[in-house]
Design a protein around this motif. Sequence first.
Motif, mmCIF file in Angstrom:
data_model
loop_
_atom_site.group_PDB
_atom_site.id
_atom_site.type_symbol
_atom_site.label_atom_id
_atom_site.label_comp_id
_atom_site.label_asym_id
_atom_site.label_seq_id
_atom_site.Cartn_x
_atom_site.Cartn_y
_atom_site.Cartn_z
ATOM 1 N N ARG A 89 1.153 -1.296 0.359
ATOM 2 C CA ARG A 89 -0.027 0.410 -0.115
ATOM 3 C C ARG A 89 1.064 1.155 0.037
ATOM 4 O O ARG A 89 0.684 1.976 -0.942
ATOM 5 C CB ARG A 89 -0.779 -0.131 1.578
ATOM 6 C CG ARG A 89 -1.931 -0.574 1.281
ATOM 7 C CD ARG A 89 -2.669 -0.716 2.228
ATOM 8 N NE ARG A 89 -2.142 -1.485 3.764
ATOM 9 C CZ ARG A 89 -2.655 -2.201 4.612
ATOM 10 N NH1 ARG A 89 -3.967 -2.388 3.793
ATOM 11 N NH2 ARG A 89 -2.124 -2.788 5.304
ATOM 12 N N LEU A 90 1.780 0.948 0.939
ATOM 13 C CA LEU A 90 2.228 2.926 0.782
ATOM 14 C C LEU A 90 3.566 2.767 0.236
ATOM 15 O O LEU A 90 3.664 4.106 -0.920
ATOM 16 C CB LEU A 90 3.014 2.537 2.691
ATOM 17 C CG LEU A 90 3.852 3.737 2.518
ATOM 18 C CD1 LEU A 90 2.895 5.400 2.663
ATOM 19 C CD2 LEU A 90 4.460 3.616 3.676
ATOM 20 N N ASP A 112 10.108 -6.217 -4.472
ATOM 21 C CA ASP A 112 8.828 -6.829 -3.538
ATOM 22 C C ASP A 112 9.171 -8.875 -3.522
ATOM 23 O O ASP A 112 10.000 -9.378 -4.526
ATOM 24 C CB ASP A 112 7.609 -7.091 -3.623
ATOM 25 C CG ASP A 112 6.342 -7.097 -2.472
ATOM 26 O OD1 ASP A 112 6.447 -8.138 -2.611
ATOM 27 O OD2 ASP A 112 5.907 -6.182 -1.925
ATOM 28 N N LYS A 117 3.170 -10.328 -7.255
ATOM 29 C CA LYS A 117 3.005 -8.895 -7.091
ATOM 30 C C LYS A 117 4.227 -8.459 -8.047
ATOM 31 O O LYS A 117 4.444 -7.701 -9.393
ATOM 32 C CB LYS A 117 3.657 -7.988 -6.168
ATOM 33 C CG LYS A 117 2.433 -8.604 -4.994
ATOM 34 C CD LYS A 117 3.169 -7.200 -3.988
ATOM 35 C CE LYS A 117 1.728 -6.949 -3.127
ATOM 36 N NZ LYS A 117 1.107 -6.211 -1.768
ATOM 37 N N VAL A 149 8.421 -2.417 3.880
ATOM 38 C CA VAL A 149 7.715 -3.822 4.316
ATOM 39 C C VAL A 149 7.744 -3.679 5.783
ATOM 40 O O VAL A 149 7.703 -2.845 6.219
ATOM 41 C CB VAL A 149 9.500 -5.101 4.224
ATOM 42 C CG1 VAL A 149 9.764 -4.335 2.871
ATOM 43 C CG2 VAL A 149 10.556 -4.520 4.884
ATOM 44 N N PRO A 174 8.206 0.690 11.469
ATOM 45 C CA PRO A 174 8.029 0.916 12.996
ATOM 46 C C PRO A 174 8.832 0.230 14.012
ATOM 47 O O PRO A 174 8.534 0.150 15.319
ATOM 48 C CB PRO A 174 6.466 1.112 12.563
ATOM 49 C CG PRO A 174 5.569 -0.358 12.398
ATOM 50 C CD PRO A 174 6.291 0.172 10.918
ATOM 51 N N ALA B 93 -3.576 3.992 1.397
ATOM 52 C CA ALA B 93 -2.710 2.930 2.186
ATOM 53 C C ALA B 93 -2.869 4.028 3.813
ATOM 54 O O ALA B 93 -2.809 2.982 4.279
ATOM 55 C CB ALA B 93 -1.159 3.351 1.383
HETATM 56 N N1 LIG Z 1 0.287 1.955 5.390
HETATM 57 C C1 LIG Z 1 0.160 2.971 5.780
HETATM 58 O O1 LIG Z 1 0.253 3.977 4.796
HETATM 59 C C2 LIG Z 1 1.837 2.658 6.213
HETATM 60 C C3 LIG Z 1 2.142 4.044 7.438
HETATM 61 C C4 LIG Z 1 3.738 4.642 8.147
HETATM 62 C C5 LIG Z 1 3.764 3.026 7.979
HETATM 63 N N2 LIG Z 1 3.969 2.167 7.234
HETATM 64 C C6 LIG Z 1 4.742 1.587 7.749
HETATM 65 O O2 LIG Z 1 5.242 0.446 5.837
HETATM 66 C C7 LIG Z 1 5.226 -1.038 5.953
HETATM 67 C C8 LIG Z 1 4.544 -1.232 4.846
HETATM 68 O O3 LIG Z 1 3.131 -1.332 5.514
HETATM 69 P P1 LIG Z 1 1.788 -1.716 3.873
HETATM 70 O O4 LIG Z 1 0.744 -0.953 4.768
HETATM 71 O O5 LIG Z 1 2.555 -0.677 2.870
HETATM 72 O O6 LIG Z 1 2.806 -2.750 4.357
HETATM 73 P P2 LIG Z 1 1.791 -3.952 2.977
HETATM 74 O O7 LIG Z 1 1.249 -5.628 3.597
HETATM 75 O O8 LIG Z 1 0.393 -2.684 1.763
HETATM 76 O O9 LIG Z 1 2.555 -4.075 1.905
HETATM 77 C C9 LIG Z 1 3.806 -4.670 2.396
HETATM 78 C C10 LIG Z 1 4.956 -5.236 1.290
HETATM 79 O O10 LIG Z 1 5.935 -6.006 2.056
HETATM 80 C C11 LIG Z 1 6.485 -7.241 1.054
HETATM 81 N N3 LIG Z 1 7.541 -8.077 1.665
HETATM 82 C C12 LIG Z 1 7.470 -8.147 2.910
HETATM 83 N N4 LIG Z 1 9.089 -8.580 3.459
HETATM 84 C C13 LIG Z 1 9.362 -8.537 2.081
HETATM 85 C C14 LIG Z 1 10.567 -8.691 1.680
HETATM 86 N N5 LIG Z 1 11.513 -9.637 2.605
HETATM 87 N N6 LIG Z 1 11.319 -8.027 1.188
HETATM 88 C C15 LIG Z 1 10.324 -7.247 -0.145
HETATM 89 N N7 LIG Z 1 9.591 -7.536 0.380
HETATM 90 C C16 LIG Z 1 8.548 -7.847 1.294
HETATM 91 C C17 LIG Z 1 4.980 -7.369 1.451
HETATM 92 O O11 LIG Z 1 5.338 -8.086 0.215
HETATM 93 C C18 LIG Z 1 3.761 -6.528 0.366
HETATM 94 O O12 LIG Z 1 3.703 -6.202 -0.800
HETATM 95 C C19 LIG Z 1 4.813 -1.645 7.481
HETATM 96 O O13 LIG Z 1 6.006 -1.586 7.650
HETATM 97 C C20 LIG Z 1 4.493 -0.277 8.120
HETATM 98 O O14 LIG Z 1 4.133 -0.481 9.124
HETATM 99 C C21 LIG Z 1 3.423 1.761 5.877
#
Ligand SMILES: NC(=O)c1ccc[n+]([C@@H]2O[C@H](COP(=O)([O-])OP(=O)(O)OC[C@H]3O[C@@H](n4cnc5c(N)ncnc54)[C@H](O)[C@@H]3O)[C@@H](O)[C@H]2O)c1
Lengths: 206, 206
Positions: A89-90, A112, A117, A149, A174, B93
Amino acid sequence: IIPEPTLVRLTIYGRCLNDLIEEGATLVASDELAHRAGVNAAQVRKDLSYLGSFGRRGVGYDVRHLSDRIATAMGLTKERGFIIVGAGRLGSALMGYDGFNKKGFRAAAAFDADINKVGQAIGSVTIRDINELSSFVQANGTEIGIITVPASFAQSVADSLVKAGIKAILNFAPIVIKVPAGIRYRQVELSSEMEVLAHYLNSQGD
Amino acid sequence: IIPEPTLVRLTIYGRCLNDLIEEGATLVASDELAHRAGVNAAQVRKDLSYLGSFGRRGVGYDVRHLSDRIATAMGLTKERGFIIVGAGRLGSALMGYDGFNKKGFRAAAAFDADINKVGQAIGSVTIRDINELSSFVQANGTEIGIITVPASFAQSVADSLVKAGIKAILNFAPIVIKVPAGIRYRQVELSSEMEVLAHYLNSQGD
Ligand SMILES: NC(=O)c1ccc[n+]([C@@H]2O[C@H](COP(=O)([O-])OP(=O)(O)OC[C@H]3O[C@@H](n4cnc5c(N)ncnc54)[C@H](O)[C@@H]3O)[C@@H](O)[C@H]2O)c1
Ligand SMILES: NC(=O)c1ccc[n+]([C@@H]2O[C@H](COP(=O)([O-])OP(=O)(O)OC[C@H]3O[C@@H](n4cnc5c(N)ncnc54)[C@H](O)[C@@H]3O)[C@@H](O)[C@H]2O)c1
């Protein structure tokens, strides 16, 4: 050495100056720049003093000249590629963010670990398998890596980025990650932003 | 009054303490907490002194007690609803981010001006028309508004949030917005994060 809070404010002045250029302004007083940046005029003068002396009292700053000085001080004089690890997502939102482009940061690739994906398009690139990270960074000399991630994978991803030759990391997961000396690192804590707002609401007696 | 940099670090200590609780730890030394938070032990002790005195030299801090103290100081003792205005890439997101849920922030609604987005589901809610903003906030007493619209609309969106009764605003649009006294406001500058990294890369002689 410019202190970090000053660096952050310089980037905001830079943006305000870009807005002023678009509006056709050629000069700007420190009061006006301060108002647009949400600080006071004394802070503006103090921050700009790190870049040397310019601007005459009563006349103000030359908008283009000041904008160029800040861009040079911030190292924005060349295009820099960045990669994103974690095309969720992010990560996808950041790939499409034109605020990075405007400052010369070009989204070079996204990686990823989820095989489903890989091959999908996000922004202007297609998602690559995480196993291609090292060869891509070495072939392209990419400087900046963004980590989006889950927290449990962030440290191991950071280690692979450093091993591949990345020089600067922006981490959104985080968790505080450890990087070797010489690698530049910044951590974005979005949940902390909300908590600080909650603290202020609480102390106002909500 | 707790200084803002201390507030931000307290949120990081809070997260580290949650990790320690999950790992089954009952005590933690300031060195260990400092290492996990990426600061030095003297900074931890100084920050925690704002919450009163506790933890005995040589024994360390009681993990649960310290975690509760920080949660209380940060105003995390109750659930707080937030709304997002601008259900685009970033807004979507953020709606799905479980880091907010973990601290008691609940995504209550998302609003957008694009009639084609209204009715679509994001995270746990369906996107509402921007015209419903005021009645929703008044009916639900929502405290926090997140702005993820383009910069040119950010000020007018902020004005509508304040008029509707929102007490705190987190703005992601790259423009400093003005809010009346008494409204809490924080600005997230993601492009500045990259620029600060570029500055360090530049001064290392890249
Ligand atoms: N969504 C938000 O708005 C937001 C805001 C602040 C912080 N975050 C942080 O950002 C990170 C991502 O959040 P998100 O909401 O996008 O999550 P998400 O689950 O949508 O995306 C995470 C992605 O990382 C990939 N992934 C996992 N392990 C991996 C690895 N070892 N190598 C490569 N790719 C890998 C997954 O396949 C997935 O596509 C998290 O740590 C989250 O806490 C997200
Ligand atoms: N994408 C990112 O990762 C990112 C990062 C940092 C900052 N930002 C900033 O966040 C904001 C949103 O970026 P984005 O990438 O999600 O853009 P986007 O175009 O994907 O989403 C913007 C959304 O706002 C809606 N909108 C426009 N005017 C509105 C109004 N007056 N009221 C309600 N809704 C309105 C649009 O219909 C759209 O759905 C921008 O200001 C951008 O500069 C984005």
